[in-house]
Write a protein that holds these residues in place. Structure first.
Motif, PDB file in Angstrom:
ATOM      1  N   ALA A   1       0.830  -1.209   0.000  1.00 24.97           N
ATOM      2  CA  ALA A   1       0.000   0.000   0.000  1.00 24.97           C
ATOM      3  C   ALA A   1       0.865   1.260   0.000  1.00 24.97           C
ATOM      4  O   ALA A   1       0.596   2.215  -0.729  1.00 24.97           O
ATOM      5  N   LEU A   2       1.925   1.254   0.802  1.00 25.62           N
ATOM      6  CA  LEU A   2       2.801   2.430   0.855  1.00 25.62           C
ATOM      7  C   LEU A   2       3.606   2.589  -0.433  1.00 25.62           C
ATOM      8  O   LEU A   2       4.018   3.690  -0.787  1.00 25.62           O
ATOM      9  N   ASN A   3       3.813   1.484  -1.143  1.00 22.68           N
ATOM     10  CA  ASN A   3       4.485   1.553  -2.442  1.00 22.68           C
ATOM     11  C   ASN A   3       3.552   2.111  -3.513  1.00 22.68           C
ATOM     12  O   ASN A   3       3.970   2.876  -4.387  1.00 22.68           O
ATOM     13  N   LEU A   4       2.266   1.748  -3.438  1.00 24.13           N
ATOM     14  CA  LEU A   4       1.299   2.162  -4.453  1.00 24.13           C
ATOM     15  C   LEU A   4       0.696   3.539  -4.160  1.00 24.13           C
ATOM     16  O   LEU A   4       0.098   4.149  -5.046  1.00 24.13           O
ATOM     17  N   VAL A   5       0.805   3.985  -2.918  1.00 20.27           N
ATOM     18  CA  VAL A   5       0.289   5.311  -2.546  1.00 20.27           C
ATOM     19  C   VAL A   5       1.493   6.169  -2.145  1.00 20.27           C
ATOM     20  O   VAL A   5       1.846   6.266  -0.964  1.00 20.27           O
ATOM     21  N   PRO A   6       2.165   6.785  -3.096  1.00 25.63           N
ATOM     22  CA  PRO A   6       3.434   7.467  -2.812  1.00 25.63           C
ATOM     23  C   PRO A   6       3.290   8.691  -1.919  1.00 25.63           C
ATOM     24  O   PRO A   6       4.281   9.178  -1.375  1.00 25.63           O
TER      25      PRO A   6
ATOM     26  N   LEU B   1       2.715  -2.686  11.050  1.00 29.70           N
ATOM     27  CA  LEU B   1       3.123  -1.295  11.291  1.00 29.70           C
ATOM     28  C   LEU B   1       4.292  -0.955  10.384  1.00 29.70           C
ATOM     29  O   LEU B   1       5.208  -1.766  10.213  1.00 29.70           O
ATOM     30  N   VAL B   2       4.255   0.222   9.814  1.00 27.76           N
ATOM     31  CA  VAL B   2       5.401   0.759   9.071  1.00 27.76           C
ATOM     32  C   VAL B   2       5.544   2.227   9.457  1.00 27.76           C
ATOM     33  O   VAL B   2       4.583   2.989   9.377  1.00 27.76           O
ATOM     34  N   GLY B   3       6.725   2.611   9.913  1.00 26.49           N
ATOM     35  CA  GLY B   3       6.969   4.004  10.266  1.00 26.49           C
ATOM     36  C   GLY B   3       6.624   4.371  11.687  1.00 26.49           C
ATOM     37  O   GLY B   3       6.734   5.540  12.078  1.00 26.49           O
ATOM     38  N   TYR B   4       6.184   3.391  12.492  1.00 24.22           N
ATOM     39  CA  TYR B   4       5.828   3.643  13.886  1.00 24.22           C
ATOM     40  C   TYR B   4       6.545   2.648  14.790  1.00 24.22           C
ATOM     41  O   TYR B   4       6.931   1.552  14.356  1.00 24.22           O
ATOM     42  N   SER B   5       6.674   2.979  16.051  1.00 28.82           N
ATOM     43  CA  SER B   5       7.334   2.095  17.007  1.00 28.82           C
ATOM     44  C   SER B   5       6.500   0.835  17.242  1.00 28.82           C
ATOM     45  O   SER B   5       5.270   0.878  17.290  1.00 28.82           O
TER      46      SER B   5
ATOM     47  N   PHE C   1      -4.861   2.002   7.544  1.00 29.95           N
ATOM     48  CA  PHE C   1      -4.537   3.420   7.387  1.00 29.95           C
ATOM     49  C   PHE C   1      -3.190   3.554   6.688  1.00 29.95           C
ATOM     50  O   PHE C   1      -2.254   2.798   6.989  1.00 29.95           O
ATOM     51  N   VAL C   2      -3.087   4.522   5.778  1.00 26.08           N
ATOM     52  CA  VAL C   2      -1.776   4.996   5.316  1.00 26.08           C
ATOM     53  C   VAL C   2      -1.751   6.494   5.575  1.00 26.08           C
ATOM     54  O   VAL C   2      -2.716   7.210   5.293  1.00 26.08           O
ATOM     55  N   ASP C   3      -0.646   6.968   6.151  1.00 28.63           N
ATOM     56  CA  ASP C   3      -0.610   8.319   6.720  1.00 28.63           C
ATOM     57  C   ASP C   3       0.505   9.164   6.103  1.00 28.63           C
ATOM     58  O   ASP C   3       1.574   8.644   5.739  1.00 28.63           O
ATOM     59  N   SER C   4       0.227  10.446   6.034  1.00 33.75           N
ATOM     60  CA  SER C   4       1.249  11.417   5.627  1.00 33.75           C
ATOM     61  C   SER C   4       1.454  12.411   6.755  1.00 33.75           C
ATOM     62  O   SER C   4       0.493  12.842   7.402  1.00 33.75           O
ATOM     63  N   PHE C   5       2.718  12.757   7.000  1.00 38.26           N
ATOM     64  CA  PHE C   5       3.034  13.748   8.031  1.00 38.26           C
ATOM     65  C   PHE C   5       3.041  15.165   7.456  1.00 38.26           C
ATOM     66  O   PHE C   5       3.327  16.125   8.171  1.00 38.26           O
ATOM     67  N   GLU C   6       2.750  15.274   6.166  1.00 39.56           N
ATOM     68  CA  GLU C   6       2.664  16.574   5.502  1.00 39.56           C
ATOM     69  C   GLU C   6       1.295  16.707   4.851  1.00 39.56           C
ATOM     70  O   GLU C   6       0.653  15.702   4.512  1.00 39.56           O
ATOM     71  N   GLU C   7       0.850  17.921   4.642  1.00 38.81           N
ATOM     72  CA  GLU C   7      -0.411  18.155   3.938  1.00 38.81           C
ATOM     73  C   GLU C   7      -0.241  17.805   2.456  1.00 38.81           C
ATOM     74  O   GLU C   7       0.554  18.428   1.748  1.00 38.81           O
ATOM     75  N   VAL C   8      -0.938  16.771   2.007  1.00 44.23           N
ATOM     76  CA  VAL C   8      -0.859  16.343   0.613  1.00 44.23           C
ATOM     77  C   VAL C   8      -2.269  16.070   0.106  1.00 44.23           C
ATOM     78  O   VAL C   8      -3.223  15.919   0.887  1.00 44.23           O
ATOM     79  N   GLU C   9      -2.385  15.963  -1.202  1.00 39.67           N
ATOM     80  CA  GLU C   9      -3.655  15.576  -1.811  1.00 39.67           C
ATOM     81  C   GLU C   9      -3.443  14.239  -2.517  1.00 39.67           C
ATOM     82  O   GLU C   9      -2.588  14.114  -3.396  1.00 39.67           O
ATOM     83  N   PHE C  10      -4.203  13.233  -2.099  1.00 39.83           N
ATOM     84  CA  PHE C  10      -4.057  11.907  -2.692  1.00 39.83           C
ATOM     85  C   PHE C  10      -4.633  11.912  -4.107  1.00 39.83           C
ATOM     86  O   PHE C  10      -5.737  12.404  -4.342  1.00 39.83           O
ATOM     87  N   SER C  11      -3.879  11.319  -5.050  1.00 42.67           N
ATOM     88  CA  SER C  11      -4.324  11.282  -6.442  1.00 42.67           C
ATOM     89  C   SER C  11      -5.476  10.295  -6.603  1.00 42.67           C
ATOM     90  O   SER C  11      -5.697   9.409  -5.755  1.00 42.67           O
ATOM     91  N   GLN C  12      -6.205  10.419  -7.703  1.00 41.85           N
ATOM     92  CA  GLN C  12      -7.307   9.499  -7.985  1.00 41.85           C
ATOM     93  C   GLN C  12      -6.793   8.070  -8.127  1.00 41.85           C
ATOM     94  O   GLN C  12      -7.436   7.122  -7.675  1.00 41.85           O
ATOM     95  N   GLN C  13      -5.618   7.924  -8.749  1.00 43.08           N
ATOM     96  CA  GLN C  13      -5.043   6.579  -8.885  1.00 43.08           C
ATOM     97  C   GLN C  13      -4.735   5.981  -7.513  1.00 43.08           C
ATOM     98  O   GLN C  13      -4.990   4.789  -7.272  1.00 43.08           O
ATOM     99  N   SER C  14      -4.199   6.786  -6.583  1.00 45.58           N
ATOM    100  CA  SER C  14      -3.907   6.290  -5.233  1.00 45.58           C
ATOM    101  C   SER C  14      -5.185   5.855  -4.529  1.00 45.58           C
ATOM    102  O   SER C  14      -5.219   4.812  -3.851  1.00 45.58           O
TER     103      SER C  14
END
Length: 648
Positions: free
Chosen positions: A328-333, A354-358, A423-436
């Motif tokens: 999922a993290l590979n397909l949702v950049p 978990l990916v990116g968390y303790s 859940f897949v999360d971003s720590f920055e304000e982004v807009e997910f693409s339609q493909q994602s």
């Protein structure tokens, strides 16, 4: 060691390229990683090099060091130290001489070198390698192969590459088969949970800052060209050559034409040529972009098909969910982290990936109402923990490297009922693409399908297990003197299986084989089964039929028949003097050999109406004495270690 350090790491100093001595100086990937951990924590670190891994562990137990820097750890492993989050996932390879034509099966009858007392040694023993030669470290292992003292060596791929690059080893090769036995972690004194948490946080910070990747590149990067890269290079060169030829032909044509034109015509022709050349360049770039998009789509389609292939009951929950989350993290950049939470049979929700968390989050048992329940694929702004108790929310906050700005969330549904969230999360304000959004929707549907498969499987399995336990209890009503024997054998056998490296469903299989090992006693006459004293020779012959009856009963069930041969062999002996078939050595299934140890230990240490059970030390001595005659000598030695560690 020099001036007093804040953290002292003990480390086996003969395991290149992770930790090794060169010119009197300790170095290696793990050593550099420890130094970076010290910088993050703003604490002075020092090292206590040891000749053997067991010495490094003992140094922590004795208070000479705070943690073991390099420790192999696998799921369900029995360890006296607290493992941190993994910091490396090594692969292990079989090394042979270049002129060798051995396969893996061939080597089971040949000599193979391995480091003593490691997971590698246990793995070879469990997979029926008969001539295992143990050495003190990886250097001795590769030296034994180089000098033809053994036919093969089993070692980490990274260590092998190090020796090839630094020890002028040229006449060896690796077999194509690779295995991943354990993760490298730092083992912390169990009294120092704070240090474990601090190291986990430091590792997380090093990975998010890119410093960890720098260390990986410094120690393990190679200049090998992948087949995909070569293929792409050839394809792009071919395209370039084609358009180069076309461009050259056009240039030649226009040169001839220009020679026949006047100055005015020459200028006009030049402008036209420049325009056509610009158009040609634009077309070439467009083709390259389309080609790149097609390659990207083919890669994503391949990944989704690969995930669909994992929709099987035999795939472990954590394996599937971890694979899916990484995909999922590979397909949702747009996302940098993610998690999957599932409601277990006890009604509590737990993290399965978990990916990116303790990994501290994996210790939480949560109520379903604490978790956000999306109804479909949703974009969620600033996901918060307002539904959670303060202490649980505090763990969440400490496990995140920074606050979540925006998330993609989807439910995992079984019969339209919520069973979890992804859940897949971003720590920055982004807009997910339609493909994602579309790809994430597809992934969540596959996750729901797998969750439903596992829920239905567990329901059926629970029903079957309840029937099995009822049958075992019914048998114990016939012979009250052995009440609880099957459950004890199951517990001992499965715990021992974990101790020697079995994981997941393989441990559970050993458990249920232990529960069922005496089910064949339903076919033994009451006057023999319930006799309080010693059996006559004729009665003993009757009693010895019960493994055959057990095997025949289990063979009738599609679900249980895999246990049939195991339980049928739990009274066979290593020297061939057992029953019912007189099997010997490797002819006896390894699961049968494990059950034999557990069954014998429980029988000799439990009181019976006609005798008092042996003490724990007496039973351990008996097991040790019978290694090589009644029991598999290797397993018997490991079983003695297991009993001393867990029962004394």
């Amino acid at each position: 060691m020099g001036a007093k350090a804040d953290i002292v790491f003990s480390v086996h100093a003969y395991n290149p390229p992770f930790a090794y001595m060169q010119s009197g100086k300790l170095q290696g990937f793990s050593v550099d990683l420890a130094k970076e951990i010290g910088k993050v924590l703003k604490q002075k670190v020092d090292f206590l090099p040891t000749a053997y891994q067991s010495d490094a562990v003992d140094a922590v137990k004795q208070g000479k060091a705070d943690a073991v820097l390099l420790m192999g750890f696998y799921e369900n492993a029995s360890t006296t130290l607290l493992p941190t989050d993994p910091y490396f996932y090594p692969y292990y390879v079989i090394v042979v001489k270049k002129d060798s034509s051995y396969s893996v099966d061939d080597l089971k009858q040949k000599t193979i070198a391995v480091v003593d007392g490691t997971t590698m040694e246990t793995y070879l023993a469990m997979h029926n390698f008969k001539n295992i030669i143990s050495f003190g470290n990886q250097q001795e292992v590769i030296d034994a192969l180089e000098s033809n003292r053994v036919n093969a060596a089993f070692m980490s791929e990274e260590s092998y590459k190090y020796f090839v690059q630094n020890s002028n080893i040229k006449d060896t090769k690796t077999l194509p088969e690779k295995v991943q036995l354990a993760q490298y972690v730092i083992g912390v004194n169990p009294k120092n949970v704070v240090l474990q948490s601090q190291i986990n946080q430091a590792l997380l910070q090093l990975k998010s800052s890119g410093k960890y990747d720098e260390l990986i590149k410094r120690w393990f990067a190679t200049a090998d060209l992948s087949s995909e890269f070569v293929s792409s290079l050839v394809r792009n060169v071919a395209i370039g050559v084609f358009f180069g030829v076309v461009a050259a032909a056009l240039v030649f044509y226009w040169i001839l034409r220009m020679l026949r034109l006047s100055k005015r015509e020459l200028g006009a022709a030049y402008e036209q040529l420049a325009a056509e050349n610009q158009q040609l360049t634009a077309s070439y770039e467009e083709i390259l972009n389309v080609n790149k998009e097609l390659e990207d789509l083919r890669g994503k389609e391949k990944n989704l098909l690969s995930l669909m292939g994992q929709l099987r009951p035999d795939v472990e929950d954590e394996t599937f969910y971890t694979y899916l989350l990484n995909l999922a993290l590979n397909l949702v950049p747009e996302a940098q982290a993610g998690s999957i939470l599932i409601m277990d049979d006890d009604g509590l929700v737990r993290f399965k990936a978990l990916v990116g968390y303790s990994n501290l989050l994996e210790t939480l048992d949560m109520q379903p109402e604490w978790i956000y329940h999306p109804t479909e694929v949703e974009v969620v702004q600033a996901l918060n923990d307002s539904n959670m108790p303060p202490d649980v929310a505090a763990v969440f906050n400490s496990a995140r490297p920074e606050p979540i700005a925006v998330s993609l969330a989807a439910p995992l549904l079984v019969n339209k009922q919520w069973y979890g969230s992804i859940f897949v999360d971003s720590f920055e304000e982004v807009e997910f693409s339609q493909q994602s959004l579309e790809l994430f929707d597809s992934l969540s549907s596959l996750a729901s399908a797998f969750t439903a498969l596992k829920v239905h499987e567990r329901t059926a399995s629970k029903f079957l297990k309840e029937i099995i336990l009822i049958l075992v209890k019914a048998l114990e009503f016939r012979d009250p003197s052995t009440a609880g024997h099957s459950e004890r054998v199951a517990k001992i056998a499965s715990d021992f299986a974990s101790f020697i490296g079995y994981t997941g469903s393989n441990v559970e299989d050993i458990y249920w084989a232990g529960i069922l090992h005496d089910i064949g006693k339903v076919g033994v006459a009451d006057y023999v089964l319930k006799k309080p004293g010693s059996l006559t020779p004729e009665e003993y012959i009757e009693m010895k039929k019960h493994p055959v009856f057990s095997e025949e009963i289990l063979s009738q069930s599609d679900t249980l028949k895999k246990y049939a041969k195991w339980v049928g062999a739990h009274h066979e002996r290593w020297d061939g003097n057992g029953y019912p078939r007189g099997l010997s050595g490797e002819e006896i299934p390894i699961e049968g050999r494990i059950l034999a140890l557990a069954d014998a230990f429980d029988a000799m240490s439990t009181d019976r109406p006609y005798r008092k059970g042996k003490s724990l030390n007496e039973a351990i001595d008996e097991i040790a004495k019978c290694g090589g005659t009644q029991f598999d000598p290797y397993l018997a030695a490991q079983f003695v270690h297991f009993l001393k560690r867990n029962y004394l």
